[in-house]
Design a protein around this motif. Structure first.
Motif, PDB file in Angstrom:
ATOM      1  N   CYS A   4       0.846  -1.200   0.000  1.00 14.17           N
ATOM      2  CA  CYS A   4       0.000   0.000   0.000  1.00 14.17           C
ATOM      3  C   CYS A   4       0.880   1.248   0.000  1.00 14.17           C
ATOM      4  O   CYS A   4       1.846   1.338   0.758  1.00 14.17           O
ATOM      5  CB  CYS A   4      -0.923  -0.008   1.220  1.00 14.17           C
ATOM      6  SG  CYS A   4      -1.968   1.460   1.349  1.00 14.17           S
ATOM      7  N   VAL A   5       0.525   2.215  -0.857  1.00 20.39           N
ATOM      8  CA  VAL A   5       1.193   3.512  -0.903  1.00 20.39           C
ATOM      9  C   VAL A   5       0.116   4.589  -0.767  1.00 20.39           C
ATOM     10  O   VAL A   5      -0.867   4.586  -1.521  1.00 20.39           O
ATOM     11  CB  VAL A   5       1.973   3.713  -2.221  1.00 20.39           C
ATOM     12  CG1 VAL A   5       2.644   5.086  -2.229  1.00 20.39           C
ATOM     13  CG2 VAL A   5       2.999   2.611  -2.413  1.00 20.39           C
ATOM     14  N   VAL A  58      -0.295  -5.281   5.585  1.00 16.43           N
ATOM     15  CA  VAL A  58       0.607  -5.240   4.431  1.00 16.43           C
ATOM     16  C   VAL A  58       1.562  -4.064   4.607  1.00 16.43           C
ATOM     17  O   VAL A  58       1.221  -3.074   5.274  1.00 16.43           O
ATOM     18  CB  VAL A  58      -0.169  -5.104   3.103  1.00 16.43           C
ATOM     19  CG1 VAL A  58      -1.124  -6.284   2.915  1.00 16.43           C
ATOM     20  CG2 VAL A  58      -0.934  -3.777   3.039  1.00 16.43           C
ATOM     21  N   PRO A  59       2.772  -4.113   4.035  1.00 17.63           N
ATOM     22  CA  PRO A  59       3.686  -2.969   4.117  1.00 17.63           C
ATOM     23  C   PRO A  59       3.029  -1.714   3.546  1.00 17.63           C
ATOM     24  O   PRO A  59       2.527  -1.728   2.419  1.00 17.63           O
ATOM     25  CB  PRO A  59       4.880  -3.412   3.270  1.00 17.63           C
ATOM     26  CG  PRO A  59       4.823  -4.906   3.285  1.00 17.63           C
ATOM     27  CD  PRO A  59       3.371  -5.257   3.317  1.00 17.63           C
ATOM     28  N   THR A  60       3.038  -0.631   4.320  1.00 18.85           N
ATOM     29  CA  THR A  60       2.331   0.594   3.936  1.00 18.85           C
ATOM     30  C   THR A  60       3.291   1.778   4.013  1.00 18.85           C
ATOM     31  O   THR A  60       3.913   2.017   5.046  1.00 18.85           O
ATOM     32  CB  THR A  60       1.122   0.839   4.859  1.00 18.85           C
ATOM     33  OG1 THR A  60       0.240  -0.297   4.777  1.00 18.85           O
ATOM     34  CG2 THR A  60       0.366   2.088   4.455  1.00 18.85           C
ATOM     35  N   VAL A  61       3.394   2.493   2.895  1.00 23.52           N
ATOM     36  CA  VAL A  61       4.278   3.655   2.802  1.00 23.52           C
ATOM     37  C   VAL A  61       3.431   4.911   2.658  1.00 23.52           C
ATOM     38  O   VAL A  61       2.563   4.989   1.792  1.00 23.52           O
ATOM     39  CB  VAL A  61       5.249   3.533   1.618  1.00 23.52           C
ATOM     40  CG1 VAL A  61       6.081   4.810   1.481  1.00 23.52           C
ATOM     41  CG2 VAL A  61       6.158   2.332   1.788  1.00 23.52           C
ATOM     42  N   PHE A  62       3.697   5.895   3.509  1.00 25.14           N
ATOM     43  CA  PHE A  62       3.017   7.182   3.440  1.00 25.14           C
ATOM     44  C   PHE A  62       3.969   8.191   2.803  1.00 25.14           C
ATOM     45  O   PHE A  62       5.113   8.338   3.231  1.00 25.14           O
ATOM     46  CB  PHE A  62       2.615   7.653   4.841  1.00 25.14           C
ATOM     47  CG  PHE A  62       1.577   6.791   5.498  1.00 25.14           C
ATOM     48  CD1 PHE A  62       0.241   7.121   5.412  1.00 25.14           C
ATOM     49  CD2 PHE A  62       1.947   5.636   6.178  1.00 25.14           C
ATOM     50  CE1 PHE A  62      -0.720   6.322   6.011  1.00 25.14           C
ATOM     51  CE2 PHE A  62       0.998   4.837   6.779  1.00 25.14           C
ATOM     52  CZ  PHE A  62      -0.355   5.177   6.693  1.00 25.14           C
ATOM     53  N   LEU A  63       3.482   8.898   1.782  1.00 25.90           N
ATOM     54  CA  LEU A  63       4.313   9.869   1.078  1.00 25.90           C
ATOM     55  C   LEU A  63       4.157  11.252   1.706  1.00 25.90           C
ATOM     56  O   LEU A  63       3.045  11.792   1.781  1.00 25.90           O
ATOM     57  CB  LEU A  63       3.939   9.937  -0.399  1.00 25.90           C
ATOM     58  CG  LEU A  63       4.063   8.630  -1.190  1.00 25.90           C
ATOM     59  CD1 LEU A  63       3.735   8.879  -2.655  1.00 25.90           C
ATOM     60  CD2 LEU A  63       5.450   8.038  -1.045  1.00 25.90           C
ATOM     61  N   ALA A 110      11.536   0.464   0.215  1.00 29.16           N
ATOM     62  CA  ALA A 110      10.799   0.251   1.461  1.00 29.16           C
ATOM     63  C   ALA A 110       9.839  -0.922   1.346  1.00 29.16           C
ATOM     64  O   ALA A 110       9.716  -1.739   2.265  1.00 29.16           O
ATOM     65  CB  ALA A 110      10.038   1.516   1.832  1.00 29.16           C
ATOM     66  N   LEU A 111       9.164  -1.035   0.195  1.00 31.34           N
ATOM     67  CA  LEU A 111       8.171  -2.101   0.022  1.00 31.34           C
ATOM     68  C   LEU A 111       8.817  -3.464  -0.182  1.00 31.34           C
ATOM     69  O   LEU A 111       8.457  -4.448   0.471  1.00 31.34           O
ATOM     70  CB  LEU A 111       7.261  -1.774  -1.166  1.00 31.34           C
ATOM     71  CG  LEU A 111       6.327  -0.569  -1.012  1.00 31.34           C
ATOM     72  CD1 LEU A 111       5.568  -0.337  -2.306  1.00 31.34           C
ATOM     73  CD2 LEU A 111       5.364  -0.757   0.145  1.00 31.34           C
ATOM     74  N   ILE A 112       9.772  -3.524  -1.098  1.00 32.53           N
ATOM     75  CA  ILE A 112      10.368  -4.809  -1.448  1.00 32.53           C
ATOM     76  C   ILE A 112      11.228  -5.344  -0.317  1.00 32.53           C
ATOM     77  O   ILE A 112      11.183  -6.523   0.032  1.00 32.53           O
ATOM     78  CB  ILE A 112      11.207  -4.692  -2.734  1.00 32.53           C
ATOM     79  CG1 ILE A 112      10.316  -4.209  -3.881  1.00 32.53           C
ATOM     80  CG2 ILE A 112      11.853  -6.013  -3.080  1.00 32.53           C
ATOM     81  CD1 ILE A 112       9.102  -5.087  -4.139  1.00 32.53           C
ATOM     82  N   ASN A 113      12.021  -4.475   0.260  1.00 34.34           N
ATOM     83  CA  ASN A 113      12.904  -4.916   1.344  1.00 34.34           C
ATOM     84  C   ASN A 113      12.233  -4.837   2.710  1.00 34.34           C
ATOM     85  O   ASN A 113      12.840  -5.189   3.719  1.00 34.34           O
ATOM     86  CB  ASN A 113      14.182  -4.057   1.360  1.00 34.34           C
ATOM     87  CG  ASN A 113      14.934  -4.154   0.052  1.00 34.34           C
ATOM     88  OD1 ASN A 113      14.950  -5.202  -0.578  1.00 34.34           O
ATOM     89  ND2 ASN A 113      15.540  -3.054  -0.363  1.00 34.34           N
ATOM     90  N   GLU A 114      10.983  -4.343   2.702  1.00 33.32           N
ATOM     91  CA  GLU A 114      10.202  -4.220   3.931  1.00 33.32           C
ATOM     92  C   GLU A 114      10.996  -3.489   5.026  1.00 33.32           C
ATOM     93  O   GLU A 114      11.089  -3.931   6.171  1.00 33.32           O
ATOM     94  CB  GLU A 114       9.731  -5.592   4.421  1.00 33.32           C
ATOM     95  CG  GLU A 114       8.807  -6.286   3.431  1.00 33.32           C
ATOM     96  CD  GLU A 114       8.219  -7.574   3.975  1.00 33.32           C
ATOM     97  OE1 GLU A 114       8.505  -7.903   5.137  1.00 33.32           O
ATOM     98  OE2 GLU A 114       7.476  -8.229   3.246  1.00 33.32           O
ATOM     99  N   ARG A 115      11.568  -2.333   4.595  1.00 33.15           N
ATOM    100  CA  ARG A 115      12.356  -1.526   5.537  1.00 33.15           C
ATOM    101  C   ARG A 115      11.421  -0.594   6.302  1.00 33.15           C
ATOM    102  O   ARG A 115      11.419   0.616   6.121  1.00 33.15           O
ATOM    103  CB  ARG A 115      13.421  -0.741   4.789  1.00 33.15           C
ATOM    104  CG  ARG A 115      14.476  -1.626   4.142  1.00 33.15           C
ATOM    105  CD  ARG A 115      15.431  -0.825   3.289  1.00 33.15           C
ATOM    106  NE  ARG A 115      16.099   0.230   4.055  1.00 33.15           N
ATOM    107  CZ  ARG A 115      16.915   1.120   3.523  1.00 33.15           C
ATOM    108  NH1 ARG A 115      17.167   1.089   2.225  1.00 33.15           N
ATOM    109  NH2 ARG A 115      17.491   2.041   4.273  1.00 33.15           N
TER     110      ARG A 115
END
Length: 657
Positions: free
Chosen positions: A118-119, A138-143, A306-311
């Motif tokens: 999720c972005v 799920v891995p979630t990235v906030f811009l 961030a998503l692929i490596n789940e950092r």
């Protein structure tokens, strides 16, 4: 299997409304949308998605949540992210979302759309939960926003504070003080970052920051073009004296440019414009914008990492912006007193004023240092023709041939002729201060050209007409730096005027400042100063012997540039690029022979002479004139040589020998 109609019955709406909530195809009231999502969760409804229909179950989905106009403004970034995720067999899907979405609804939508990642775009804000929430499924990235305090999430943000500091620093260093900031970014976190950066920068520079200089048009943009245009127009109307705009966001840039255009204003001639953020909508119409680049490729790479490596252990990653100087900003000239210089439009006369001047048959005299240079000849030509068009009689022209004492004596003699106006012009008139003070007691109006003694009281003269030397230096520095970067060169040297007069100092310091601030990838390896032209060769030779790595030279004088070019040719160093700030015929021939002189930034000497005549006429009409008026310089390159030469020198350029 639960159907969409069952969801509609459960939530008390039509099947069409459920579809709109699912697909974001139409705005639905937040309360209604929440009721529909609650019914979906209760009944366990799952739609038959396209990837099911076409057998793409093995592909993982990443949802990209965006709101309203943000969906359009981020199109370039969405495309980049889509390409990068595709390399990892991840399909990116755009999901329309409200401007504010509760954390619980975001989690529900992640499950509903069967997302693996999720972005959340800047245009969507997820308020922090009242209590600590469990990790996202799920891995979630906030811009560019602060994520809720939940695990399996992180923020990747542009450094908006640094971005606005870069934009404002550029404008302030170019003489701008009346600056407004427009933003079209919805996210309140980003807006506050921009405000904080602006406040800090103004405080650092000892300037006052006014909250009224800041306008967020995000709401107006949502309402449509007319509302956005009206908001920007009204803001500009409240700031009639503004000289520069910083536009944060694509829509802020588009509407700022459109508003200026509607009011007959051009950038940078009338208002300088610096753009921040994504600019795909402006690339074709104005590719040379001065920009603070917020790097969509770098952002896409950071999100993928961030998503692929789940950092997700790094709560926030800040991406540094980069400054890209362009052609949408210019330098404002300053008078020796430090105040802003005026534009030449203030010297133009109406038809009625022209009639009054011609009916009086006024007289004038001219005093100049020497007519041996192309610059002096063009100024003199401009003054003569301007006075003739005004039916003013030219009584005498006094040429001092470089002698200050002779000029002083000639000005005294001209005053005895009792002309209505005396026009005095020279590159440096500092030594004539006392004579100018004495002339202020005479009946003649005193008009100065090119230079004014820095401590001369304003009552002693009507006005001074000069070149915008700050802009001349900026254009010269930018031309040389840009061409060096294009050719893979880095080492630059400056040969400046050792004279401490105001105009020379403005020009040379502006050139150096432009390279230092706007092109940090270049190295300034030396600065050498001289006054007498016969010293030019030794100065250039000594500098190059000490710094053989030099690859580009700024030389203020045309004659010194010719001397340097001949020396470079003699030692086989025609790889060194040259830029100068004066014109003559020999320089034009070097252009024609494709030599290493790549540009001239010239004063419009004839136009300066014409405005000196108009200034004399305006003063005789009793008009209050600004103390310092500037004529903009002209950039001459091999590509525009003929057109610019005719404009500047009033004749066709010389031909190759």
């Amino acid at each position: 299997m639960v159907t969409i109609r069952e969801v509609a019955r459960e939530s008390g709406v039509s099947a069409a409304t459920v579809s709109h909530v699912l697909n974001g195809t139409r705005r639905v009231e937040p309360e209604t949308a929440a009721r529909v999502r609650a019914a979906i969760e209760k009944l366990g409804y799952r739609p038959l998605r396209e990837y099911d229909r076409y057998g793409l179950r093995g592909i993982r989905l990443a949802g990209f949540f965006a709101h309203g106009t943000g969906m359009c403004a981020c199109a370039d970034f969405f495309g980049l992210l889509e390409q990068r995720l595709a390399e990892h067999k991840i399909q990116l899907v755009l999901i329309a979302a409200p401007e504010t979405i509760p954390d619980g609804e975001l989690r529900a939508l992640q499950r509903f759309h069967r997302l693996s990642f999720c972005v959340v775009h800047t245009s969507v804000r997820v308020p922090p939960a009242r209590r600590e929430a469990p990790p996202y499924e799920v891995p979630t990235v906030f811009l560019s926003s602060t994520p809720p305090p939940a695990g399996n999430s992180c923020a990747v943000s542009f450094d908006y504070r640094q971005a606005v500091r870069m934009a404002l620093s550029h404008l302030i260093s170019r003489g701008h003080r009346e600056i407004t900031i427009l933003t079209s970014i919805h996210n309140i976190d980003v807006t506050e970052e921009i405000r904080a950066g602006a406040r800090a920068l103004f405080a650092d520079r000892g300037l006052e920051y006014w909250p009224s200089d800041f306008l967020n048009i995000a709401r107006a943009v949502e309402e449509g073009n007319e509302a956005a245009q009206a908001a920007v127009d009204a803001h500009f109307a409240r700031h009639p004296g503004l000289t520069a705009v910083v536009a944060a966001g694509t829509w802020a840039t588009v509407h700022a440019a459109a508003s200026l255009r509607r009011h007959g204003l051009d950038y940078p001639r009338d208002v300088s414009l610096v753009a921040m953020d994504g600019l795909y909508a402006m690339e074709e119409s104005r590719p040379d914008l001065t920009r603070v680049d917020l790097g969509a490729p770098q952002l896409a790479d950071a999100v993928v990492r961030a998503l692929i490596n789940e950092r997700m252990d790094e709560s926030r990653t800040l991406l540094l912006p980069s400054f890209l100087p362009g052609g949408s900003t210019r330098s404002l000239a300053r008078a020796p007193s430090g105040g802003p210089a005026a534009r030449t439009e203030l010297l133009e006369l109406s038809e009625d004023e022209l009639g009054r001047i011609r009916s009086h048959r006024f007289t004038a005299c001219i005093a100049l240092d020497g007519a041996g240079t192309m610059f002096s000849e063009l100024v003199l030509q401009g003054v003569r023709e301007s006075l003739a068009s005004l039916d003013m009689t030219l009584l005498e022209v006094a040429e001092a041939k470089g002698s200050v004492s002779m000029r002083d004596m000639q000005l005294q003699e001209l005053a005895r002729l009792a002309p209505d106006a005396i026009i005095s012009f020279s590159n440096d008139q500092t030594a004539l201060r006392d004579r100018f003070l004495a002339l202020s007691a005479e009946r003649s109006k005193l008009i100065l050209g090119v230079d004014v003694p820095p401590d001369l009281p304003e009552y002693a003269y009507a006005t001074c007409v000069a070149t915008n030397e700050t802009e001349k230096g900026r254009l010269a520095g930018r031309l040389l730096a840009s061409e060096m970067i294009r050719r893979g060169k880095r080492k630059i040297g400056f040969v400046c005027n050792a004279d401490i007069n105001f105009t020379a100092r403005q020009r040379d310091m502006s050139a150096i400042g432009t390279v230092t601030e706007d092109f940090p990838q270049l190295d300034i390896v030396f600065r050498k100063d001289f006054i007498r032209e016969q010293n030019a060769l030794s100065v250039v030779r000594d500098a190059l012997e000490a710094h053989p790595e030099t690859e580009g030279l700024y030389i203020f004088s045309a004659d010194a540039t010719l001397t340097a070019q001949k020396y470079l040719q003699s030692i086989g160093r025609e790889d060194i690029l040259l830029v100068t700030t004066q014109i003559n015929d020999e320089i034009a021939r070097l252009f024609l022979m494709n030599q290493n002189v790549i540009g001239i930034v010239s004063s419009q000497a004839y136009e300066m002479g014409r405005y000196l005549g108009l200034a004399a006429a305006s003063s005789l009409l009793g008009k209050h004139l600004p103390s310092y008026v500037v004529v903009e310089p002209v950039l001459i390159t091999a590509g525009n040589l003929e057109k610019s030469w005719v404009r500047t020198a009033r004749r066709r350029p010389p031909t190759k020998k």
